[in-house]
Design a protein around this motif. Sequence first.
Motif, PDB file in Angstrom:
ATOM      1  N   THR A 358       4.192  49.683  57.269  1.00 49.87           N
ATOM      2  CA  THR A 358       3.963  50.898  58.040  1.00 49.87           C
ATOM      3  C   THR A 358       5.236  51.711  58.045  1.00 49.87           C
ATOM      4  O   THR A 358       6.322  51.222  57.737  1.00 49.87           O
ATOM      5  CB  THR A 358       3.578  50.567  59.494  1.00 49.87           C
ATOM      6  N   ALA A 359       5.100  52.967  58.430  1.00 52.20           N
ATOM      7  CA  ALA A 359       6.273  53.840  58.490  1.00 52.20           C
ATOM      8  C   ALA A 359       7.186  53.425  59.628  1.00 52.20           C
ATOM      9  O   ALA A 359       8.382  53.679  59.602  1.00 52.20           O
ATOM     10  CB  ALA A 359       5.826  55.286  58.651  1.00 52.20           C
ATOM     11  N   GLU A 360       6.637  52.808  60.637  1.00 52.76           N
ATOM     12  CA  GLU A 360       7.428  52.377  61.781  1.00 52.76           C
ATOM     13  C   GLU A 360       7.719  50.878  61.651  1.00 52.76           C
ATOM     14  O   GLU A 360       6.810  50.054  61.743  1.00 52.76           O
ATOM     15  CB  GLU A 360       6.645  52.661  63.072  1.00 52.76           C
ATOM     16  N   PRO A 361       8.974  50.499  61.405  1.00 47.44           N
ATOM     17  CA  PRO A 361       9.271  49.078  61.161  1.00 47.44           C
ATOM     18  C   PRO A 361       9.047  48.194  62.380  1.00 47.44           C
ATOM     19  O   PRO A 361       8.961  46.978  62.248  1.00 47.44           O
ATOM     20  CB  PRO A 361      10.756  49.097  60.759  1.00 47.44           C
ATOM     21  N   PHE A 362       8.961  48.800  63.574  1.00 49.74           N
ATOM     22  CA  PHE A 362       8.806  47.998  64.783  1.00 49.74           C
ATOM     23  C   PHE A 362       7.368  48.017  65.306  1.00 49.74           C
ATOM     24  O   PHE A 362       7.105  47.639  66.445  1.00 49.74           O
ATOM     25  CB  PHE A 362       9.754  48.504  65.876  1.00 49.74           C
ATOM     26  N   ALA A 363       6.419  48.455  64.470  1.00 50.44           N
ATOM     27  CA  ALA A 363       5.032  48.584  64.931  1.00 50.44           C
ATOM     28  C   ALA A 363       4.437  47.228  65.306  1.00 50.44           C
ATOM     29  O   ALA A 363       3.545  47.156  66.152  1.00 50.44           O
ATOM     30  CB  ALA A 363       4.188  49.248  63.847  1.00 50.44           C
ATOM     31  N   GLU A 374      16.126  45.990  71.941  1.00 48.37           N
ATOM     32  CA  GLU A 374      17.038  47.055  72.350  1.00 48.37           C
ATOM     33  C   GLU A 374      18.325  46.480  72.941  1.00 48.37           C
ATOM     34  O   GLU A 374      19.431  46.927  72.601  1.00 48.37           O
ATOM     35  CB  GLU A 374      16.353  47.961  73.374  1.00 48.37           C
ATOM     36  N   ARG A 375      18.190  45.478  73.778  1.00 47.36           N
ATOM     37  CA  ARG A 375      19.379  44.877  74.400  1.00 47.36           C
ATOM     38  C   ARG A 375      20.137  43.994  73.418  1.00 47.36           C
ATOM     39  O   ARG A 375      21.361  43.903  73.471  1.00 47.36           O
ATOM     40  CB  ARG A 375      18.952  44.101  75.647  1.00 47.36           C
ATOM     41  N   LEU A 376      19.398  43.358  72.505  1.00 42.99           N
ATOM     42  CA  LEU A 376      20.051  42.573  71.461  1.00 42.99           C
ATOM     43  C   LEU A 376      20.915  43.492  70.605  1.00 42.99           C
ATOM     44  O   LEU A 376      22.050  43.143  70.230  1.00 42.99           O
ATOM     45  CB  LEU A 376      18.972  41.883  70.627  1.00 42.99           C
ATOM     46  N   ALA A 377      20.384  44.697  70.292  1.00 44.04           N
ATOM     47  CA  ALA A 377      21.129  45.646  69.468  1.00 44.04           C
ATOM     48  C   ALA A 377      22.364  46.175  70.184  1.00 44.04           C
ATOM     49  O   ALA A 377      23.307  46.650  69.538  1.00 44.04           O
ATOM     50  CB  ALA A 377      20.217  46.805  69.067  1.00 44.04           C
ATOM     51  N   THR A 411      18.854  36.973  60.905  1.00 38.81           N
ATOM     52  CA  THR A 411      19.893  36.868  61.922  1.00 38.81           C
ATOM     53  C   THR A 411      19.744  37.988  62.948  1.00 38.81           C
ATOM     54  O   THR A 411      19.140  39.035  62.677  1.00 38.81           O
ATOM     55  CB  THR A 411      21.302  36.951  61.307  1.00 38.81           C
ATOM     56  N   ARG A 412      20.344  37.775  64.111  1.00 43.36           N
ATOM     57  CA  ARG A 412      20.364  38.803  65.163  1.00 43.36           C
ATOM     58  C   ARG A 412      21.097  40.056  64.673  1.00 43.36           C
ATOM     59  O   ARG A 412      20.724  41.179  65.002  1.00 43.36           O
ATOM     60  CB  ARG A 412      21.053  38.244  66.412  1.00 43.36           C
ATOM     61  N   THR A 413      22.157  39.854  63.887  1.00 47.45           N
ATOM     62  CA  THR A 413      22.938  40.980  63.376  1.00 47.45           C
ATOM     63  C   THR A 413      22.081  41.880  62.492  1.00 47.45           C
ATOM     64  O   THR A 413      22.150  43.117  62.578  1.00 47.45           O
ATOM     65  CB  THR A 413      24.155  40.471  62.591  1.00 47.45           C
ATOM     66  N   GLU A 414      21.253  41.263  61.625  1.00 51.30           N
ATOM     67  CA  GLU A 414      20.385  42.060  60.755  1.00 51.30           C
ATOM     68  C   GLU A 414      19.360  42.831  61.581  1.00 51.30           C
ATOM     69  O   GLU A 414      19.045  43.985  61.275  1.00 51.30           O
ATOM     70  CB  GLU A 414      19.684  41.143  59.747  1.00 51.30           C
ATOM     71  N   ALA A 415      18.807  42.187  62.614  1.00 50.96           N
ATOM     72  CA  ALA A 415      17.838  42.864  63.478  1.00 50.96           C
ATOM     73  C   ALA A 415      18.486  44.052  64.186  1.00 50.96           C
ATOM     74  O   ALA A 415      17.901  45.142  64.277  1.00 50.96           O
ATOM     75  CB  ALA A 415      17.265  41.877  64.501  1.00 50.96           C
ATOM     76  N   ALA A 416      19.714  43.861  64.684  1.00 49.93           N
ATOM     77  CA  ALA A 416      20.428  44.940  65.369  1.00 49.93           C
ATOM     78  C   ALA A 416      20.727  46.085  64.402  1.00 49.93           C
ATOM     79  O   ALA A 416      20.598  47.264  64.741  1.00 49.93           O
ATOM     80  CB  ALA A 416      21.716  44.409  65.981  1.00 49.93           C
ATOM     81  N   ALA A 417      21.128  45.735  63.182  1.00 54.36           N
ATOM     82  CA  ALA A 417      21.438  46.769  62.179  1.00 54.36           C
ATOM     83  C   ALA A 417      20.185  47.583  61.855  1.00 54.36           C
ATOM     84  O   ALA A 417      20.246  48.816  61.719  1.00 54.36           O
ATOM     85  CB  ALA A 417      21.994  46.130  60.921  1.00 54.36           C
ATOM     86  N   LEU A 418      19.030  46.918  61.721  1.00 50.66           N
ATOM     87  CA  LEU A 418      17.780  47.623  61.448  1.00 50.66           C
ATOM     88  C   LEU A 418      17.416  48.543  62.607  1.00 50.66           C
ATOM     89  O   LEU A 418      16.955  49.673  62.414  1.00 50.66           O
ATOM     90  CB  LEU A 418      16.652  46.611  61.201  1.00 50.66           C
ATOM     91  N   TYR A 419      17.643  48.069  63.825  1.00 48.98           N
ATOM     92  CA  TYR A 419      17.348  48.889  65.012  1.00 48.98           C
ATOM     93  C   TYR A 419      18.210  50.158  65.006  1.00 48.98           C
ATOM     94  O   TYR A 419      17.702  51.260  65.210  1.00 48.98           O
ATOM     95  CB  TYR A 419      17.612  48.068  66.273  1.00 48.98           C
ATOM     96  N   HIS A 420      19.509  50.001  64.779  1.00 51.91           N
ATOM     97  CA  HIS A 420      20.411  51.164  64.798  1.00 51.91           C
ATOM     98  C   HIS A 420      20.121  52.116  63.640  1.00 51.91           C
ATOM     99  O   HIS A 420      20.164  53.344  63.804  1.00 51.91           O
ATOM    100  CB  HIS A 420      21.861  50.707  64.739  1.00 51.91           C
ATOM    101  N   ALA A 421      19.770  51.539  62.466  1.00 51.03           N
ATOM    102  CA  ALA A 421      19.469  52.396  61.312  1.00 51.03           C
ATOM    103  C   ALA A 421      18.219  53.226  61.578  1.00 51.03           C
ATOM    104  O   ALA A 421      18.149  54.399  61.201  1.00 51.03           O
ATOM    105  CB  ALA A 421      19.283  51.537  60.064  1.00 51.03           C
ATOM    106  N   THR A 422      17.232  52.634  62.216  1.00 50.16           N
ATOM    107  CA  THR A 422      15.995  53.353  62.516  1.00 50.16           C
ATOM    108  C   THR A 422      16.227  54.406  63.599  1.00 50.16           C
ATOM    109  O   THR A 422      15.682  55.511  63.550  1.00 50.16           O
ATOM    110  CB  THR A 422      14.910  52.362  62.970  1.00 50.16           C
ATOM    111  N   ALA A 423      17.070  54.056  64.589  1.00 50.01           N
ATOM    112  CA  ALA A 423      17.326  54.983  65.694  1.00 50.01           C
ATOM    113  C   ALA A 423      18.065  56.228  65.253  1.00 50.01           C
ATOM    114  O   ALA A 423      17.900  57.309  65.825  1.00 50.01           O
ATOM    115  CB  ALA A 423      18.107  54.261  66.803  1.00 50.01           C
TER     116      ALA A 423
END
Length: 425
Positions: A358-363, A374-377, A411-423
């Motif tokens: 999907t276009a939204e990676p967090f769908a 959000e807090r992990l990021a 990893t948590r770091t990869e998840a946080a990086a994906l969150y920030h990149a999407t934001a």
Amino acid sequence: MPSSQPAALLSIAARLLPVKPPEMINELSEALGKLIPHRAVAQLSTQCAMSPVGAAGDPAIAKVITGAELAPFLGSVVAGQPWVGDAPIGGSDHPVLAIASDHTPRGSVLVFVLTPGSTVSAELIELVQALWDVVTAHFYRLTMEIEPSALQQSRAVAIAKAGIAAELSEAHTATLASLLGVLRNRQLEDVPARAMAVELALNALVELRTESQRDRSDAGEEPARRAFQRLADSLRTLLRHTSIELELDAPGNDRLLPAEVAHSARAAGRAVVLAMLRQDGVRRIRVGWRDDAGGLQVSLRDDGPGILTDDLDLGQIAERLRAQGGRVDVDAVPGWGLTIRITFKTTTPPTLGRTTTTAEPFAALGSRELEVLERLAQGHRNRTIADHLHISESTVKFHVANILTKLSVTTRTEAAALYHATATA
């Protein structure tokens, strides 16, 4: 450390690489027999869909080792940090050496059942860790090179086998729990208790024999209320001789459900109730279904301690449901109990072995998982996240594991990086 040991391990690695995956555990046991005295050795390799579990050595141990015994090592032993201690394996406690690797996305673990009284040096364990990393990476690469159609078929067969085994186990567990409830009921005399236990056993046999026939008779679809009633009947039997109050909330319409969704919802509901029964202090369990255009939503609530523990096995339930196209959201509030929501999309049934993008990676994330992400990021640790969201730390760990799986990161770091990149996109 003898200077010959590194050379010996390199020689063993060269010996193992040409070996086919199903034969590797036997070769490894033989090759390491002199360096690591052991009675048996077992592996759980998630990259191998058809036969992820293998064991070699003393048949009295190797032939009875199960994936269920190895799975806790995969979850608790950190890659690169081998663990030595006593653990249940092969049906009894043994001294073991467990080595985990993260050179495959879902991990792998190698477990030696050590010869009593033997010791293994830290230097040798470090070398064997490196050996297992090499073997894991090699076989993962082989898996990725398999023809896509063959790999998809292999994974489909493995998922189906795991699902059937888990559901049969839960069905047997429910029957045994019902029997124990009768036999432990002090209000029943011996003769009525025996008669009731026989009746429960016979009913369970009939249910197992007719389940497949009933599923086939639905011709691919089943009314929502009838599907829910079948679950309700099995739960009433399970809880009949306990002090737990069962509250049922049937779906408000009788829309036809795909048979696989109805079956998965029943199996998941029963599995979660069995998990809830492992807690102390549960007096009430509420089970409800809601079916609408968006799909089938199963909600289960209890009034137990509200703390996630390893005994609940919710992670395994969630993993199985993800393979079936379901999504799990869990809230555990200390002192208030567990709330578990399972969602099945019925508008566009998932195709096994194919991932929908999907276009939204967090769908795919639930609302609570988004709050945790959000807090992990923001760099918060589990304890801080738990305090902010007023949930237990174990619940946060559960959500983090689900987030990593749904986002296809490790990893948590990869998840946080994906969150920030999407934001910032």
